[in-house]
Motif scaffolding. Structure first.
Motif, PDB file in Angstrom:
ATOM      1  N   TYR A  50       0.805  -1.215   0.000  1.00  0.00           N
ATOM      2  CA  TYR A  50       0.000   0.000   0.000  1.00  0.00           C
ATOM      3  C   TYR A  50       0.844   1.273   0.000  1.00  0.00           C
ATOM      4  O   TYR A  50       0.485   2.257  -0.640  1.00  0.00           O
ATOM      5  N   ASP A 103      -8.572   4.214   5.164  1.00  0.00           N
ATOM      6  CA  ASP A 103      -9.450   3.230   5.794  1.00  0.00           C
ATOM      7  C   ASP A 103      -9.279   1.839   5.201  1.00  0.00           C
ATOM      8  O   ASP A 103      -9.303   0.835   5.922  1.00  0.00           O
ATOM      9  N   GLU A 104      -9.117   1.750   3.886  1.00  0.00           N
ATOM     10  CA  GLU A 104      -8.962   0.451   3.239  1.00  0.00           C
ATOM     11  C   GLU A 104      -7.733  -0.283   3.780  1.00  0.00           C
ATOM     12  O   GLU A 104      -7.773  -1.488   4.061  1.00  0.00           O
ATOM     13  N   PHE A 105      -6.650   0.466   3.952  1.00  0.00           N
ATOM     14  CA  PHE A 105      -5.421  -0.126   4.470  1.00  0.00           C
ATOM     15  C   PHE A 105      -5.608  -0.567   5.917  1.00  0.00           C
ATOM     16  O   PHE A 105      -5.187  -1.665   6.303  1.00  0.00           O
ATOM     17  N   PHE A 112      -8.330  -1.463   7.418  1.00  0.00           N
ATOM     18  CA  PHE A 112      -9.170  -2.660   7.461  1.00  0.00           C
ATOM     19  C   PHE A 112      -8.374  -3.901   7.082  1.00  0.00           C
ATOM     20  O   PHE A 112      -8.517  -4.966   7.696  1.00  0.00           O
ATOM     21  N   ASP A 113      -7.504  -3.787   6.079  1.00  0.00           N
ATOM     22  CA  ASP A 113      -6.696  -4.935   5.679  1.00  0.00           C
ATOM     23  C   ASP A 113      -5.693  -5.327   6.762  1.00  0.00           C
ATOM     24  O   ASP A 113      -5.417  -6.513   6.976  1.00  0.00           O
TER      25      ASP A 113
END
Length: 335
Positions: free
Chosen positions: A277, A317-319, A321-322
């Motif tokens: 990321y 946020d995507e990172f 969550f992962d």
């Protein structure tokens, strides 16, 4: 899945191509005489200006051996509680200004970024201090979007080059080396800037234009003069610590065992995500994120903890969550 409602939002300081890696800084160690084979962890954010040092009576009684990396007698230092105080103690030991210290490596005098003093110090580690050497000014033509640099900082105001990608623009300029401190870009002084600020500035320089870097290289010993970059050293790690002294931004320091199998697996997964990321690998940053997330009940609590401790990174946020998913997978033993 939406995450972190009400989280403080800001543009991410990490950039896609100009990489940046942090060094955690700030020892805050209660008196711990007699610890055998432990590690001293440098707490996240404790080196920031404005935080008062701990009372003198609570500072560590741990004694470390140190030398100047380019050559010196061996000195003994103790009683420091963060990176700035460590540099001050080194200055006292060798009769130099603390601001002359650029960074430290553990158990090797070479500019080896794999041995960079970062988040923790083994109680048996030998500290080598790299001090300012020759200043240089270089004109660089930015012919591509990415310069091929990874930037880190010492936690005390100096940003320097941690890696140079082979075949990149910077790799072709022989006078620029791993370990060089970036003093200014186009006349803008960078002393006091964090690694991500310097990386962002380099990223935003216009393509097709020439810019000027002023740098300071670390003083070199005779056997380091021909070094192009910080290659991996074959020297063994001297510290044989069985435990970790972990410093926290809130609460007392605690002595812990080495990372469990779950933590090691989670750190590896998070480190992979950081590279995917953010374009960086940093196992210490990954370890901090795992520590923040392992006891949280849901991803929103984890997001809030990241904002509180690592807010400067403004992780998307995507990172987040992962990362939460990777920690959860490691807990249940998923591959």
């Amino acid at each position: 899945m939406p995450l972190g409602l009400g989280r403080r939002k800001k543009a991410s300081p990490l950039v896609e191509n100009e990489e940046a890696e942090p060094i955690r800084a700030g020892l805050n160690v209660p008196g711990l005489d007699g610890l055998d084979g432990g590690r001293v962890s440098l707490g996240e954010g404790a080196a920031h200006e404005g935080l008062p040092p701990p009372p003198t009576g609570l500072r560590p009684r741990l004694i470390f051996h140190t030398q100047l990396a380019h050559g010196s007698p061996t000195g003994r230092i103790e009683g420091f509680s963060n990176v700035r105080e460590l540099y001050a103690k080194i200055g006292e030991a060798f009769g130099i200004l603390p601001t002359e210290v650029m960074f430290c490596t553990l158990n090797t005098h070479k500019v080896d970024m794999d041995k960079l003093l970062g988040g923790q110090i083994g109680l048996e580690d030998f500290i080598f201090a790299h001090v300012k050497g020759q200043r240089k000014e270089v004109e660089v033509f930015k012919g591509e979007d990415a310069l091929g640099l990874t930037i880190t900082d010492n936690g005390a105001g100096y940003a320097f080059i941690k890696r140079i990608r082979e075949g990149s623009i910077i790799h072709q300029i022989q006078v620029i080396n791993v370990g060089d401190m970036i003093e200014s870009i186009n006349g803008q002084i960078l002393i006091g800037c964090r690694h991500y600020e310097v990386a962002k500035m380099l990223k935003e320089l216009p393509k097709g234009k020439t810019f000027v870097l002023k740098m300071v290289e670390p003083m070199k010993a005779f056997d380091m003069i021909s070094q192009r970059s910080g290659s991996r050293s074959g020297s063994a790690q001297l510290g044989t610590g069985r435990g970790t002294l972990r410093l926290r931004s809130k609460g007392p320091a605690t002595v812990e065992e080495l990372p469990s199998a779950f933590e090691e697996k989670a750190i590896e997964k998070v480190d992979d995500l950081l590279e995917s990321y953010m374009g960086i690998r940093d196992s210490e940053l990954a370890a901090t994120m795992v520590e923040l997330g392992k006891d949280k009940k849901n991803p929103d609590e984890f997001a809030e903890a990241l904002d509180e401790t690592l807010g400067d990174f403004a992780f998307p946020d995507e990172f987040v969550f992962d990362v939460w998913g990777a920690i959860g997978d490691a807990k249940v033993g998923r591959v």
